[in-house]
Design an enzyme around this catalytic site. Structure first.
Site, PDB file in Angstrom:
ATOM      1  N   ASP A 112       0.841  -1.185   0.000  1.00 59.12           N
ATOM      2  CA  ASP A 112       0.000   0.000   0.000  1.00 59.12           C
ATOM      3  C   ASP A 112       0.881   1.241   0.000  1.00 59.12           C
ATOM      4  O   ASP A 112       1.813   1.350   0.800  1.00 59.12           O
ATOM      5  CB  ASP A 112      -0.908   0.009   1.235  1.00 59.12           C
ATOM      6  CG  ASP A 112      -2.086   0.959   1.070  1.00 59.12           C
ATOM      7  OD1 ASP A 112      -2.486   1.208  -0.081  1.00 59.12           O
ATOM      8  OD2 ASP A 112      -2.611   1.437   2.082  1.00 59.12           O
ATOM      9  N   HIS A 154      -3.818  14.043   0.769  1.00 58.97           N
ATOM     10  CA  HIS A 154      -3.985  13.170   1.927  1.00 58.97           C
ATOM     11  C   HIS A 154      -2.766  13.236   2.840  1.00 58.97           C
ATOM     12  O   HIS A 154      -2.898  13.418   4.062  1.00 58.97           O
ATOM     13  CB  HIS A 154      -4.201  11.732   1.459  1.00 58.97           C
ATOM     14  CG  HIS A 154      -4.171  10.724   2.563  1.00 58.97           C
ATOM     15  ND1 HIS A 154      -5.102  10.682   3.576  1.00 58.97           N
ATOM     16  CD2 HIS A 154      -3.290   9.706   2.823  1.00 58.97           C
ATOM     17  CE1 HIS A 154      -4.816   9.691   4.410  1.00 58.97           C
ATOM     18  NE2 HIS A 154      -3.725   9.091   3.975  1.00 58.97           N
ATOM     19  N   GLU A 160     -10.457   3.734   4.065  1.00 58.19           N
ATOM     20  CA  GLU A 160      -9.559   4.443   3.160  1.00 58.19           C
ATOM     21  C   GLU A 160      -9.983   4.136   1.736  1.00 58.19           C
ATOM     22  O   GLU A 160      -9.924   2.983   1.300  1.00 58.19           O
ATOM     23  CB  GLU A 160      -8.091   4.053   3.386  1.00 58.19           C
ATOM     24  CG  GLU A 160      -7.521   4.586   4.689  1.00 58.19           C
ATOM     25  CD  GLU A 160      -6.002   4.493   4.752  1.00 58.19           C
ATOM     26  OE1 GLU A 160      -5.408   3.864   3.855  1.00 58.19           O
ATOM     27  OE2 GLU A 160      -5.427   5.053   5.693  1.00 58.19           O
ATOM     28  N   GLU A 216      -9.393   3.839  -1.900  1.00 61.42           N
ATOM     29  CA  GLU A 216      -8.170   3.659  -2.673  1.00 61.42           C
ATOM     30  C   GLU A 216      -8.461   2.987  -4.009  1.00 61.42           C
ATOM     31  O   GLU A 216      -9.538   2.430  -4.228  1.00 61.42           O
ATOM     32  CB  GLU A 216      -7.158   2.820  -1.890  1.00 61.42           C
ATOM     33  CG  GLU A 216      -6.814   3.364  -0.516  1.00 61.42           C
ATOM     34  CD  GLU A 216      -5.606   2.694   0.098  1.00 61.42           C
ATOM     35  OE1 GLU A 216      -4.818   2.066  -0.651  1.00 61.42           O
ATOM     36  OE2 GLU A 216      -5.441   2.785   1.330  1.00 61.42           O
ATOM     37  N   ASP A 260      -8.790   0.088   2.354  1.00 56.54           N
ATOM     38  CA  ASP A 260      -7.768  -0.360   3.306  1.00 56.54           C
ATOM     39  C   ASP A 260      -8.201   0.075   4.701  1.00 56.54           C
ATOM     40  O   ASP A 260      -7.791   1.124   5.201  1.00 56.54           O
ATOM     41  CB  ASP A 260      -6.408   0.240   2.942  1.00 56.54           C
ATOM     42  CG  ASP A 260      -5.284  -0.365   3.746  1.00 56.54           C
ATOM     43  OD1 ASP A 260      -5.291  -1.593   3.935  1.00 56.54           O
ATOM     44  OD2 ASP A 260      -4.390   0.379   4.186  1.00 56.54           O
ATOM     45  N   ARG A 277      -7.194   3.615  13.617  1.00 58.44           N
ATOM     46  CA  ARG A 277      -6.288   4.748  13.794  1.00 58.44           C
ATOM     47  C   ARG A 277      -5.662   4.799  15.185  1.00 58.44           C
ATOM     48  O   ARG A 277      -4.505   5.230  15.326  1.00 58.44           O
ATOM     49  CB  ARG A 277      -7.047   6.058  13.533  1.00 58.44           C
ATOM     50  CG  ARG A 277      -7.586   6.193  12.128  1.00 58.44           C
ATOM     51  CD  ARG A 277      -6.505   6.134  11.079  1.00 58.44           C
ATOM     52  NE  ARG A 277      -7.048   6.427   9.754  1.00 58.44           N
ATOM     53  CZ  ARG A 277      -6.350   6.318   8.634  1.00 58.44           C
ATOM     54  NH1 ARG A 277      -5.095   5.904   8.668  1.00 58.44           N
ATOM     55  NH2 ARG A 277      -6.910   6.602   7.468  1.00 58.44           N
ATOM     56  N   GLN A 292      -3.009   2.107  15.234  1.00 59.60           N
ATOM     57  CA  GLN A 292      -1.939   2.566  14.341  1.00 59.60           C
ATOM     58  C   GLN A 292      -1.089   3.657  14.992  1.00 59.60           C
ATOM     59  O   GLN A 292       0.146   3.643  14.887  1.00 59.60           O
ATOM     60  CB  GLN A 292      -2.555   3.078  13.040  1.00 59.60           C
ATOM     61  CG  GLN A 292      -1.546   3.583  12.022  1.00 59.60           C
ATOM     62  CD  GLN A 292      -2.235   4.161  10.787  1.00 59.60           C
ATOM     63  OE1 GLN A 292      -3.459   4.153  10.670  1.00 59.60           O
ATOM     64  NE2 GLN A 292      -1.441   4.679   9.857  1.00 59.60           N
ATOM     65  N   LYS A 344      -3.545  -1.976  10.391  1.00 56.83           N
ATOM     66  CA  LYS A 344      -3.899  -2.087   8.981  1.00 56.83           C
ATOM     67  C   LYS A 344      -4.159  -3.525   8.529  1.00 56.83           C
ATOM     68  O   LYS A 344      -4.831  -3.747   7.525  1.00 56.83           O
ATOM     69  CB  LYS A 344      -2.755  -1.528   8.120  1.00 56.83           C
ATOM     70  CG  LYS A 344      -2.504  -0.061   8.278  1.00 56.83           C
ATOM     71  CD  LYS A 344      -3.472   0.734   7.439  1.00 56.83           C
ATOM     72  CE  LYS A 344      -3.047   2.183   7.320  1.00 56.83           C
ATOM     73  NZ  LYS A 344      -3.928   2.938   6.412  1.00 56.83           N
ATOM     74  N   THR A 353      -8.548  -5.857   4.287  1.00 58.76           N
ATOM     75  CA  THR A 353      -8.512  -4.962   3.134  1.00 58.76           C
ATOM     76  C   THR A 353      -9.525  -5.497   2.145  1.00 58.76           C
ATOM     77  O   THR A 353      -9.437  -6.658   1.738  1.00 58.76           O
ATOM     78  CB  THR A 353      -7.113  -4.927   2.485  1.00 58.76           C
ATOM     79  OG1 THR A 353      -6.157  -4.465   3.451  1.00 58.76           O
ATOM     80  CG2 THR A 353      -7.098  -4.011   1.272  1.00 58.76           C
ATOM     81  N   GLU A 383      -9.225  12.381   7.998  1.00 57.00           N
ATOM     82  CA  GLU A 383      -9.211  13.711   7.397  1.00 57.00           C
ATOM     83  C   GLU A 383     -10.565  14.395   7.507  1.00 57.00           C
ATOM     84  O   GLU A 383     -10.646  15.586   7.831  1.00 57.00           O
ATOM     85  CB  GLU A 383      -8.838  13.612   5.920  1.00 57.00           C
ATOM     86  CG  GLU A 383      -7.433  13.157   5.621  1.00 57.00           C
ATOM     87  CD  GLU A 383      -7.250  12.993   4.127  1.00 57.00           C
ATOM     88  OE1 GLU A 383      -6.988  14.009   3.457  1.00 57.00           O
ATOM     89  OE2 GLU A 383      -7.400  11.864   3.627  1.00 57.00           O
TER      90      GLU A 383
END
Length: 431
Positions: free
Chosen positions: A119, A126, A192, A194, A226, A230, A233, A246, A250, A351
């Protein structure tokens, strides 16, 4: 063909997948191509006389796309041409009609066996937003970001097909005002949005693949989510980067859009202010004009534009192999979160909520991160030869966390003690 003309799944698209027809074959998985609201059985179409293509039979009579993907660009182009010609020829259409099944009646499977998963972090918007959230007052982008596509290796064994439920993960997390971590379900579960790139043609160990060979090696494109915890992480990522936050899941779409279907979506990359090293230099148009859509609980919360991505997939592939690392058929590499300059173009909730400090609205309610029961759907469109094409969506619903594994271990240990009658023989975690 009825239902296909003018749709996002017309003959200029023709994505590939793997499906099972419970009413016909039970659990047997078969390769298929999507045309409008239908799936065409590829192996049976290849065997149909006189319109068949026996040269493709061995590649298509499989429960995965990997044999086809490994056959290389020439085979992909020939197959795509044969399918497009057949699906626009009334006589061939008539012979293939018995092989069509409504997509909604089929069980979608993971379309390819995932070899490795990488990834990247290719969106400047971002990366800059995350930098401002996590390092307020400092330079948003670290010094290396504009010189190379930053990435990390993920876990291929937890890549799942669209529609698979996503279990809220447990792990260590530490609040800002605490000295030590606690263990439990993630409280800041994120998505996420992607774009993933599926490798078909393998490369040899110790032989870097140049960016100019991108179309020779990459078979197609899938939307990808993904999922990210948080809080887990944030506690674990220093100094080696993402790991358990993570690796739990996925999600990828069930249908792979052939790279050739996106030829009309090619666009130049955004301007850059750093001279790249030769192996990362590409000729425009190297980007793709995909418009993504993030839906939670039936409401669209963001529309990230892929055309704003700083790093192209060809550059990601070149960087992935520049040290001599090989690629295998079924390798998957992803763009990282797709985000644009506006708030409603941010492709993740970190975000969108600005680190949890600026809630966003869902059905009139203030929200920050995902909750149990939330269904997340990612969609995308792109220019095609006959009009906009629709990439297959990727969806997943958040499931409750498992009970505390420590509790489970003690329960298992106690059960084994009771069953064996020997308190010295425990198969669980030591107390």
């Amino acid at each position: 063909m009825d239902g296909a003309n003018g749709s996002g799944f017309d003959v200029d698209h023709l994505p590939y997948g793997v499906v099972a027809d419970p009413d016909r074959d039970g659990d047997a998985a078969r390769t298929a191509v999507r045309i409008g609201p239908y799936a065409l059985d590829l192996a049976e179409a290849a065997a149909t006389r006189p319109s068949g293509a026996p040269e493709f039979a061995a590649l298509l009579d499989a429960p995965t796309l990997n044999p086809l993907m490994g056959a290389g660009r020439e085979a992909w182009t020939q197959l795509r041409t044969w399918l497009a010609e057949g699906l626009t020829d009334p006589d061939v259409q008539h012979s293939w009609e018995p092989l069509l099944r409504p997509v909604e009646e089929l069980d979608a499977r993971l379309p390819f066996e995932v070899a490795d998963y990488v990834d990247f972090y290719a969106s400047e918007h971002h990366a800059s937003n995350v930098g401002r959230i996590l390092r307020p007052g400092a330079e948003p982008l670290l010094p290396n970001w504009r010189h190379l596509p930053v990435g990390y290796h993920g876990r291929s064994g937890t890549v799942v097909v669209s529609g698979t439920g996503v279990r809220r993960p447990c792990g260590q997390r530490r609040s800002r005002d605490a000295d030590t971590p606690v263990f439990g379900p993630s409280a800041r579960l994120d998505l996420e949005a992607e774009v993933g790139f599926v490798v078909g043609t393998a490369s040899r160990l110790e032989e870097p693949v140049p960016a100019s060979a991108f179309t020779d090696h990459v078979f197609g494109v899938v939307l990808l989510n993904d999922w990210s915890a948080r809080d887990i992480q944030a506690w674990e990522y220093v100094p080696l980067g993402p790991f358990l936050g993570k690796s739990f899941a996925t999600s990828v779409a069930a249908w792979v859009t052939p790279l050739e279907a996106l030829d009309h979506a090619r666009v130049p990359l955004p301007p850059r202010d750093v001279e790249l090293l030769p192996y990362l230099q590409v000729e425009d148009p190297a980007g793709y004009d995909l418009t993504l859509e993030v839906e939670i609980g039936g409401a669209v919360v963001a529309r990230p534009p892929y055309r704003t991505m700083h790093w192209s997939p060809a550059q990601m592939m070149a960087h992935l192999t520049v040290n001599g690392a090989s690629m295998r058929t079924g390798d998957l590499f992803a763009s990282g979160t797709v985000s644009g300059p506006e708030r409603d173009e941010r492709g993740c909730l970190l975000e969108l909520s600005w680190g949890g400090h600026e809630p966003w609205l869902l059905h009139g309610e203030e929200r920050t991160f995902l909750r149990v029961g939330d269904e997340v759907v990612l969609r995308a469109t792109a220019p095609g030869a006959l009009g906009p094409i629709t990439l297959a969506e990727v969806s997943g619903t958040i499931l409750p966390a498992h009970a505390d594994p420590y509790v489970l271990d003690h329960h298992v240990r106690d059960r084994h003690v009771r069953d064996s009658g020997d308190p010295g023989k425990s198969h669980g975690r030591d107390s």
